[in-house]
Design an enzyme around this catalytic site. Structure first.
Site, short mmCIF file in Angstrom:
data_model
loop_
_atom_site.label_atom_id
_atom_site.label_comp_id
_atom_site.label_asym_id
_atom_site.label_seq_id
_atom_site.Cartn_x
_atom_site.Cartn_y
_atom_site.Cartn_z
N ASP A 33 0.82 -1.20 0.00
CA ASP A 33 0.00 0.00 0.00
C ASP A 33 0.87 1.26 0.00
OD1 ASP A 33 -2.07 1.87 0.47
OD2 ASP A 33 -3.21 0.39 1.63
N THR A 74 -6.95 3.32 -2.30
CA THR A 74 -6.65 1.96 -1.87
C THR A 74 -7.66 0.93 -2.40
OG1 THR A 74 -5.49 2.66 0.11
CG2 THR A 74 -6.42 0.45 0.14
N ASN A 95 -12.69 4.69 -1.65
CA ASN A 95 -12.81 4.00 -0.37
C ASN A 95 -14.19 4.28 0.24
OD1 ASN A 95 -10.12 3.17 -0.62
ND2 ASN A 95 -9.36 5.00 0.44
N ASP A 157 -9.54 -3.94 6.06
CA ASP A 157 -10.60 -4.86 5.60
C ASP A 157 -10.75 -4.81 4.08
OD1 ASP A 157 -11.87 -2.33 5.45
OD2 ASP A 157 -13.03 -2.68 7.27
N ASP A 304 1.16 2.48 4.08
CA ASP A 304 0.25 3.57 3.75
C ASP A 304 0.04 4.49 4.95
OD1 ASP A 304 -1.73 4.74 1.79
OD2 ASP A 304 -3.09 4.30 3.44
N ASP A 351 -1.01 -0.51 -4.73
CA ASP A 351 -2.37 -0.07 -5.05
C ASP A 351 -2.41 1.39 -5.49
OD1 ASP A 351 -1.66 0.83 -2.52
OD2 ASP A 351 -3.66 0.63 -1.70
N HIS A 352 -1.32 2.11 -5.27
CA HIS A 352 -1.13 3.50 -5.69
C HIS A 352 0.21 3.94 -5.13
CE1 HIS A 352 -1.95 4.64 -1.53
NE2 HIS A 352 -3.06 3.93 -1.59
N HIS A 487 -2.75 10.83 -1.64
CA HIS A 487 -2.69 10.36 -3.02
C HIS A 487 -4.08 10.42 -3.62
CE1 HIS A 487 -4.48 6.75 -1.23
NE2 HIS A 487 -3.57 6.91 -0.28
#
Length: 551
Positions: A33, A74, A95, A157, A304, A351-352, A487
Site C-alpha cells: 500500500d 486503496t 474507499n 478490511d 500507507d 495499489d497507488h 494520493h
C-alpha cells in the site's frame, strides 16, 4: 552458443495439446500500500541481496508500470489489480463515496447483513457486495469447480476483501483497539478455524512485545541518507508526542493512539501481517494439493499509514521499507521451505503511490498547494445563487466530484447538461482546479490524453458524480496542510508503481521502455493459472513474464 529467445504464451496452448508448463500450486499476490516505484531505486543499496532485490534479480521487473485511471485510492487500486479493469467497469470508485440513490456517504465494504467473527466489535460487518466484476480469484474458483483455496489477508478490511472477490474461502483483517485479533465476516464463515483462534490468543504476546519496545531504526539512522533530516515540520506526530523523531516510544503512546491499532502506523504491523500469512500457508496446506491451485492475496497496509503521517522523504518511510524488505525475504524463504520454490508464483505491486508533502515541495520552489473543499463549496454556492437564484444545486462534493441536485434542477426548469457546463466554466477559474469534465461529456466522447482519459477510466456512469475535477500537480486537500500527505491523482507520483513477477517458470529480466498498466496483471495471472480471465478484464497480457532464453 548463441542464445535464442523463445516466447512461451500459455494462452496459445489449446485443450488436449501437450502442455509445456505446469501451472503453479500456489499464487501469492503482495500489494504494498502506497509504494512508489522509485523506492526500489532509492533504497536499493539498503536492501542488499535480499527481498526486493532478490525478486528483481530472479524474476521479471516492469519499470514503467502505471495506473491508468483516476482516482488512485486503496480500494480502487486493489480492485483494479485483481479484476484487470478500471472503475468505469468494476464499480469501486473510492474507499468511500456518495451514493446518489441512497443520498448518503457509504464505505466500500460495509454490509449490515453480516456480523463479526473473531471479536465482539462491528469490524466484521463487511462483504464484497459493491464489487460488480469478478476477480482472478473468483475465476480460479470457477475453473476448479470450487476446489482449491482462496484466502485474503491485510490489516485493512477493504484490502483483504476486494482482491479475493466474491467466492473466496475467507478473508482476514486486523481488529485493533483493545482486541488485537485477526477477524472475518459471517459472509465467509460462522466461526474462525480453530488454528486462528489459537493463533489470536498466543499472538498477543508478540503484539505486546512490539508495543513494549520503542520503534528505532533498523540500521544506523546516520546512514539513512536517502531521507530528509529526522526533525522537521512536515511530518505528523502520534498523540502524546512532541516531535516526529526517532525513537518512537510505543509503550507510552499505546493508550492514546488506539491500543493495538497503533501497530498500523509502524513497520511491525507489516511483520505481523506476513507472520500471519505464513501461518495461513502452513495451517491451510496451501500449495500442497496435487490437482488444484491455491491463491493467497496479501496486502501490506502499514506502509500507507506511515506514508500519510510522515511522507515519502521521511526516515520513518525509509525504515519501514528496509524492514519490509527483510520481512519479504523471510517470507520467500518460508515459501521455499514449505511449498517448494518450483511450485509457486509470486507477484509484487502497489495499489497507488504518493505525492511528496506539498509544503516540502513548495519550500524547495517546486509547485504544490492545498485545496479547501469548504471554501470551494461556499464560493460555488454563491455562484449558483447569483446565476440560478438557488443554493441547493450542489447536493454533494466528495472525491473531487460534484453531485448535482437533479430534483432542484428539474424544479427550476433547468437543463442538466447546460448546468454542468456552466459550473465547469466557473470552477476552472478557481485556484488549483486544472481540468473539469461533465458526466454527459464522458458518455458522449472517448478521450485518449491524460488527465481527461484517466478521469474517464475512473468514471462509472451509475455511481460517479455529474462533474469530475482534476487538480494541478502536487495539490491535495487542506486536511493535510499542517503535516503529512496523500494520493488520488493521475500524476506520475501517484500512478508509477512496481510490477514484479517471481517464481516457477517466470522469466528473468527488466522491461524498461515498454509502458504497462496495472490492469494487465489479472489476465497475466489467468494465463499462468490456465483459466478464464475475469469477466471485465483487459486482454493485454504481460508476455515478457513468459519469455525464456535457451541455449
Amino acid at each position: 552458443m548463441k542464445k535464442l529467445t523463445t516466447l512461451l504464451i500459455l494462452s496459445s496452448i489449446f485443450i488436449g495439446n501437450a502442455q509445456t508448463t505446469q501451472k503453479p500450486k500456489l499464487v501469492i499476490g503482495i500489494v504494498v500500500d502506497q509504494m512508489r516505484y522509485d523506492y526500489l531505486q532509492r533504497f536499493k543499496d539498503k536492501f542488499g541481496s535480499k527481498g526486493f532485490n532478490k525478486i528483481i534479480k530472479n524474476g521479471t521487473t516492469f519499470e514503467n508500470a502505471h495506473f491508468n485511471y483516476i482516482p488512485t485510492y486503496t480500494a480502487v487500486g486493489h480492485t483494479s489489480i485483481y479484476t484487470g479493469t478500471t472503475p468505469k467497469n468494476h464499480g469501486i470508485i473510492g474507499n468511500n463515496w456518495y451514493d446518489k440513490y441512497e443520498k448518503k456517504s457509504i464505505y466500500v465494504v460495509d454490509d449490515e447483513n453480516y456480523e463479526t467473527v473473531g471479536s465482539t466489535t462491528n469490524e466484521g460487518k463487511k462483504s464484497p457486495k459493491r464489487l460488480i466484476a469478478s476477480t482472478v480469484a473468483d475465476q480460479l474458483k470457477l475453473a476448479q469447480n470450487f476446489k482449491g483455496k482462496v484466502i485474503g489477508v491485510a490489516v485493512k478490511d477493504r484490502s483483504s476483501i476486494l482482491p479475493v472477490g466474491h467466492a473466496a474461502d475467507i478473508a482476514y483483517w486486523f481488529d485493533g483497539g483493545k482486541v488485537g485479533n485477526w477477524v472475518t465476516s459471517t459472509y465467509y464463515t460462522k466461526e474462525l478455524p480453530n488454528w486462528v483462534n489459537l493463533y489470536n490468543t498466543t499472538n498477543k504476546v508478540k503484539l505486546d512485545e512490539y508495543l513494549a519496545a520503542p520503534w528505532t531504526t533498523k540500521k544506523n539512522i546516520e546512514d539513512y541518507s536517502e531521507s530528509i533530516r529526522d526533525h522537521n515540520h512536515y511530518e505528523g506526530v502520534f498523540h502524546g508526542e512532541e516531535k516526529p523523531i526517532f525513537p518512537h516510544d510505543l509503550a507510552t503512546l499505546k493508550e492514546k493512539n488506539g491500543g493495538y491499532s497503533l501497530l498500523k502506523t509502524t513497520p511491525f504491523g507489516n511483520t505481523m501481517t506476513l507472520d500471519f500469512a505464513k501461518e495461513i500457508v502452513k495451517n491451510e496446506n496451501l500449495g500442497k494439493n496435487k490437482d488444484y491451485s491455491d491463491f493467497l492475496a496479501i496486502s501490506i497496509s502499514c506502509t500507507d499509514y506511515i506514508g500519510h503521517k510522515y511522507g515519502a522523504a521521511s526516515k520513518e518511510t525509509e525504515d519501514a521499507y528496509i524492514r519490509l524488505n527483510n520481512d519479504i525475504d523471510d517470507f520467500i524463504s518460508y515459501l521455499n521451505r514449505k511449498v517448494g520454490k518450483n511450485n509457486y508464483v509470486l507477484f509484487v505491486t502497489a495499489d497507488h503511490a504518493v505525492v511528496q508533502i506539498p509544503n516540502y515541495l513548495m519550500d524547495n520552489k517546486i509547485p504544490g498547494g492545498y485545496f479547501s473543499a469548504n471554501d470551494f463549496i461556499v464560493k460555488l454556492n454563491e455562484f449558483t445563487k447569483e446565476k440560478y437564484q438557488s443554493t441547493n444545486l450542489i447536493e454533494n462534493y466528495s472525491n473531487e466530484q460534484i453531485f448535482l441536485n437533479h430534483n432542484e434542477i428539474a424544479k427550476l426548469g433547468l437543463n442538466l447538461e447546460v448546468v454542468e457546463n456552466t459550473i465547469i466554466n466557473e470552477i476552472v477559474t478557481y485556484n488549483y482546479v486544472y481540468r473539469a469534465v461533465s458526466a454527459h461529456t464522458m458518455q458522449k466522447s472517448e478521450f485518449t490524453q491524460a488527465p481527461i482519459s484517466l478521469l474517464q477510466e475512473g468514471y462509472n456512469q451509475k455511481r460517479s458524480g455529474d462533474i469530475l475535477i482534476a487538480f494541478e500537480p502536487a495539490v491535495i486537500s487542506d486536511h493535510y496542510i499542517k503535516t503529512g500527505t496523500t494520493h488520488g491523482s493521475g500524476y506520475n507520483y501517484d500512478t508509477h508503481i512496481p510490477i514484479l513477477f517471481y517464481g516457477a517458470n517466470i522469466s528473468k529480466g527488466k522491461i524498461v521502455k515498454k509502458p504497462v498498466n496495472i490492469t494487465q496483471i489479472a489476465p497475466t495471472l489467468s494465463n499462468i493459472l490456465q483459466i478464464q480471465e475475469p469477466n471485465m478484464s483487459s486482454h493485454d497480457i504481460l508476455t515478457e513474464v513468459f519469455e525464456k532464453e535457451t541455449e
